[in-house]
Design a protein around this motif. Structure first.
Motif, mmCIF file in Angstrom:
data_model
loop_
_atom_site.group_PDB
_atom_site.id
_atom_site.type_symbol
_atom_site.label_atom_id
_atom_site.label_comp_id
_atom_site.label_asym_id
_atom_site.label_seq_id
_atom_site.Cartn_x
_atom_site.Cartn_y
_atom_site.Cartn_z
ATOM 1 N N ILE A 40 -31.772 -38.713 14.237
ATOM 2 C CA ILE A 40 -32.292 -40.042 13.874
ATOM 3 C C ILE A 40 -33.126 -40.516 15.062
ATOM 4 C CG2 ILE A 40 -31.690 -42.400 13.179
ATOM 5 C CD1 ILE A 40 -29.050 -41.330 12.124
ATOM 6 N N ASP A 41 -34.374 -40.133 15.066
ATOM 7 C CA ASP A 41 -35.204 -40.313 16.262
ATOM 8 C C ASP A 41 -36.598 -40.859 15.950
ATOM 9 O OD1 ASP A 41 -36.194 -38.148 14.940
ATOM 10 O OD2 ASP A 41 -35.867 -36.702 16.542
ATOM 11 N N ASN A 42 -36.781 -41.408 14.724
ATOM 12 C CA ASN A 42 -38.073 -42.019 14.411
ATOM 13 C C ASN A 42 -39.183 -40.987 14.220
ATOM 14 O OD1 ASN A 42 -39.064 -44.773 14.054
ATOM 15 N ND2 ASN A 42 -40.475 -44.351 15.737
ATOM 16 N N TYR A 43 -38.794 -39.706 14.065
ATOM 17 C CA TYR A 43 -39.785 -38.621 13.964
ATOM 18 C C TYR A 43 -39.388 -37.696 12.820
ATOM 19 C CZ TYR A 43 -42.496 -34.459 15.124
ATOM 20 O OH TYR A 43 -43.343 -33.379 15.069
ATOM 21 N N PHE A 44 -40.334 -37.433 11.902
ATOM 22 C CA PHE A 44 -40.094 -36.548 10.753
ATOM 23 C C PHE A 44 -40.347 -35.111 11.203
ATOM 24 C CE2 PHE A 44 -39.992 -36.778 5.957
ATOM 25 C CZ PHE A 44 -39.882 -35.423 5.744
ATOM 26 N N GLY A 45 -39.279 -34.472 11.701
ATOM 27 C CA GLY A 45 -39.374 -33.089 12.167
ATOM 28 C C GLY A 45 -38.841 -32.112 11.139
ATOM 29 N N THR A 46 -38.624 -30.880 11.591
ATOM 30 C CA THR A 46 -38.171 -29.832 10.672
ATOM 31 C C THR A 46 -36.754 -30.088 10.167
ATOM 32 O OG1 THR A 46 -37.495 -28.507 12.590
ATOM 33 C CG2 THR A 46 -39.674 -28.079 11.659
ATOM 34 N N ALA A 47 -35.904 -30.689 11.030
ATOM 35 C CA ALA A 47 -34.541 -30.993 10.580
ATOM 36 C C ALA A 47 -34.566 -32.033 9.460
ATOM 37 C CB ALA A 47 -33.707 -31.496 11.763
ATOM 38 N N THR A 48 -35.422 -33.042 9.599
ATOM 39 C CA THR A 48 -35.546 -34.064 8.549
ATOM 40 C C THR A 48 -36.122 -33.455 7.280
ATOM 41 O OG1 THR A 48 -35.905 -35.732 10.259
ATOM 42 C CG2 THR A 48 -36.508 -36.329 8.003
ATOM 43 N N ARG A 49 -37.118 -32.581 7.433
ATOM 44 C CA ARG A 49 -37.714 -31.929 6.266
ATOM 45 C C ARG A 49 -36.669 -31.100 5.513
ATOM 46 N NH1 ARG A 49 -42.496 -27.768 7.353
ATOM 47 N NH2 ARG A 49 -40.769 -26.761 8.439
ATOM 48 N N THR A 50 -35.839 -30.358 6.242
ATOM 49 C CA THR A 50 -34.790 -29.564 5.604
ATOM 50 C C THR A 50 -33.812 -30.453 4.850
ATOM 51 O OG1 THR A 50 -34.973 -27.861 7.326
ATOM 52 C CG2 THR A 50 -32.945 -27.899 6.025
ATOM 53 N N ALA A 51 -33.454 -31.594 5.452
ATOM 54 C CA ALA A 51 -32.532 -32.517 4.796
ATOM 55 C C ALA A 51 -33.150 -33.109 3.534
ATOM 56 C CB ALA A 51 -32.136 -33.628 5.770
ATOM 57 N N VAL A 52 -34.431 -33.447 3.585
ATOM 58 C CA VAL A 52 -35.114 -34.006 2.418
ATOM 59 C C VAL A 52 -35.151 -32.981 1.289
ATOM 60 C CG1 VAL A 52 -37.360 -34.761 1.529
ATOM 61 C CG2 VAL A 52 -36.487 -35.688 3.680
ATOM 62 N N ARG A 53 -35.500 -31.756 1.606
ATOM 63 C CA ARG A 53 -35.563 -30.715 0.579
ATOM 64 C C ARG A 53 -34.174 -30.473 -0.029
ATOM 65 N NH1 ARG A 53 -37.928 -27.025 3.291
ATOM 66 N NH2 ARG A 53 -40.053 -27.331 2.509
ATOM 67 N N SER A 54 -33.144 -30.472 0.812
ATOM 68 C CA SER A 54 -31.785 -30.286 0.306
ATOM 69 C C SER A 54 -31.407 -31.420 -0.646
ATOM 70 C CB SER A 54 -30.803 -30.234 1.484
ATOM 71 O OG SER A 54 -29.470 -30.118 1.022
ATOM 72 N N PHE A 55 -31.775 -32.644 -0.307
ATOM 73 C CA PHE A 55 -31.504 -33.785 -1.190
ATOM 74 C C PHE A 55 -32.217 -33.611 -2.525
ATOM 75 C CE2 PHE A 55 -32.758 -37.870 -2.950
ATOM 76 C CZ PHE A 55 -31.547 -38.566 -2.995
ATOM 77 N N GLN A 56 -33.464 -33.201 -2.487
ATOM 78 C CA GLN A 56 -34.249 -33.044 -3.714
ATOM 79 C C GLN A 56 -33.658 -31.961 -4.617
ATOM 80 O OE1 GLN A 56 -37.949 -32.334 -1.688
ATOM 81 N NE2 GLN A 56 -38.680 -34.434 -1.993
ATOM 82 N N VAL A 57 -33.214 -30.862 -4.038
ATOM 83 C CA VAL A 57 -32.633 -29.775 -4.835
ATOM 84 C C VAL A 57 -31.331 -30.235 -5.503
ATOM 85 C CG1 VAL A 57 -31.562 -27.499 -4.699
ATOM 86 C CG2 VAL A 57 -33.716 -27.926 -3.511
ATOM 87 N N LYS A 58 -30.493 -30.948 -4.756
ATOM 88 C CA LYS A 58 -29.203 -31.380 -5.299
ATOM 89 C C LYS A 58 -29.371 -32.433 -6.393
ATOM 90 C CE LYS A 58 -26.507 -30.399 -1.125
ATOM 91 N NZ LYS A 58 -25.693 -30.977 -0.025
ATOM 92 N N ARG A 59 -30.462 -33.192 -6.353
ATOM 93 C CA ARG A 59 -30.685 -34.251 -7.346
ATOM 94 C C ARG A 59 -31.678 -33.832 -8.423
ATOM 95 N NH1 ARG A 59 -27.583 -35.269 -2.912
ATOM 96 N NH2 ARG A 59 -26.458 -37.250 -3.198
ATOM 97 N N ASP A 60 -31.976 -32.545 -8.522
ATOM 98 C CA ASP A 60 -32.885 -32.021 -9.550
ATOM 99 C C ASP A 60 -34.267 -32.661 -9.467
ATOM 100 O OD1 ASP A 60 -30.987 -30.290 -10.636
ATOM 101 O OD2 ASP A 60 -30.161 -31.859 -11.916
#
Length: 318
Positions: free
Chosen positions: A134-154
C-alpha cells in the motif's frame, strides 16, 4: 283480300325457313352457320372439318399450330433462347463478429495517486495484496492482485482497473481507515541475524531474506555463506515463495537491459540470483528489475560452484 295475301306469304316464309333449317340440321350445320363463321373458326384444325351425316365437334380451346387460311393471323409463342443469360444470384456475405474494444482504464500499471492507495487498501482487506504494497503506486504486485480479483468475480482479467472492476471492489469492501491507508512498513535490517525460514532448514537451499536484505547458502541447516542482497523495484518486485534452481549461466547477459549478469542462477522465469555491477557501485540507492543482486564477487562465485540445478530457492520476509 290484301290481308289474306300477306298472311299467306308469311306462312309460306315460315314453312320455307323450317324446311331449310331441317335440311341444315340433317347435314350437321346450324342454320345460317356458313354466313356467320368467325375468323377463329376458320383457324380450326383440319380434323375439325365437319363430315356429312355426322355432328361436328366444337372447335378445341387449345390453339392450333397450323397457320390459318384466312382471317386474323395468329402469332406463334416465342421459343426460349438457349443463349439467354440467367439472372445473377446475389450472395450476401456472412457477417463477422467484431471484437469488442477493451474498456477504458481508470488505474493501471505505473499509475500513482490517492485512488491507487485506496485501491491497494481495499485489496488488502480482501487478502489479495500485502499491506507493505500500500504505497500509492500501481506496481506489479497491485496488478497481480487486481487480476486475481477479476478472475474470482468472473470479470475480464484485464490486469488494470476499469469502471466495472472499481465498482465491484468498492461494493465488496469498506472505506479504508487512515491506519489502513498508511500501514507501518517492515524496516529492512541489513545483515541482522535472523531465524531461518523453516523451509531452509533441510536439504540444500539458497535462502533470500528480504527483511535483512541478505542471501544465505544453507546445507542441512548449516549456513555456509552469507552475502548482501538487493531486490526488484516496486514496479518489478522480486517474487516470493519456494522455487527451484532451474539453470546456471556463468557469463550471463541480458539483451533486454543490455547488462551483464555474471554467475546467474535462474529460479523463477527470468528472475535470477546474479552479480550486479550497479549494486557494487551504488549499493541500496538502486534496485533491480526483479532479480536478486549480489555485490560480493568471491562469495557468489563460490555459491555458483557449489549450488546445483534442482536445489531449493526460498524468498521470504522474516
Amino acid at each position: 283480300m290484301r290481308r289474306r295475301r300477306i298472311a299467306t306469304a308469311l306462312i309460306c316464309a315460315v314453312l320455307g325457313v323450317a324446311v331449310l333449317g331441317g335440311a341444315a340440321y340433317a347435314t350437321g350445320i346450324p342454320p345460317f352457320a356458313r354466313q356467320t363463321v368467325s375468323a377463329a373458326s376458320n383457324a380450326a384444325a383440319p380434323d375439325a372439318t365437319p363430315t356429312p351425316g355426322r355432328p361436328t365437334a366444337r372447335a378445341s380451346a387449345v390453339p392450333s399450330t397450323t397457320a390459318p387460311t384466312s382471317g386474323a393471323t395468329a402469332t406463334p409463342p416465342a421459343a426460349a433462347d438457349p443463349r439467354a443469360t440467367p439472372a445473377p444470384t446475389t450472395v450476401r456475405p456472412t457477417p463477422r463478429a467484431t471484437a469488442r474494444p477493451k474498456p477504458a482504464a481508470l488505474m493501471s500499471l505505473d499509475d500513482r495517486g490517492g485512488d491507487v492507495r485506496e485501491l491497494e487498501a481495499r485489496l488488502a482487506q480482501l487478502g489479495l495484496v500485502s499491506t507493505r504494497w500500500i504505497d500509492n503506486y500501481f506496481g506489479t504486485a497491485t496488478r497481480t492482485a487486481v487480476r486475481s480479483f477479476q478472475v474470482k468475480r468472473d470479470l475480464p482479467a484485464l490486469g488494470y482497473v476499469d469502471a466495472a472492476t472499481w465498482r465491484a471492489v468498492r461494493a465488496q469492501t469498506r472505506t479504508p481507515t487512515r491506519a489502513e491507508l498508511y500501514p507501518p512498513k517492515p524496516t529492512p535490517q541489513p545483515n541482522r541475524a535472523s531465524a531461518l525460514d523453516p523451509r531452509c532448514t533441510t536439504g540444500r537451499a539458497i535462502c533470500v531474506d528480504k527483511s535483512t536484505r541478505t542471501l544465505r547458502w544453507v546445507v542441512d541447516g548449516q549456513v555456509r555463506l552469507t552475502m548482501d542482497a538487493r531486490f526488484g523495484c516496486q514496479s518489478s518486485a522480486t517474487r516470493e515463495g519456494a522455487f527451484t534452481l532451474r539453470a546456471k549461466v556463468r557469463n550471463g547477459y541480458s539483451n533486454f537491459y543490455d547488462t551483464r549478469m555474471p554467475f546467474a542462477m535462474f529460479f523463477s522465469g527470468h528472475q535470477a540470483v546474479h552479480y550486479s555491477d550497479d549494486f557494487a557501485a551504488r549499493g541500496y540507492a538502486g534496485c533491480s528489475h526483479g532479480c536478486v543482486n549480489i555485490r560480493n564477487w568471491n562469495a557468489l562465485e563460490q555459491l555458483f560452484g557449489e549450488a546445483r540445478v534442482g536445489d531449493k530457492v526460498i524468498v521470504y520476509w522474516s
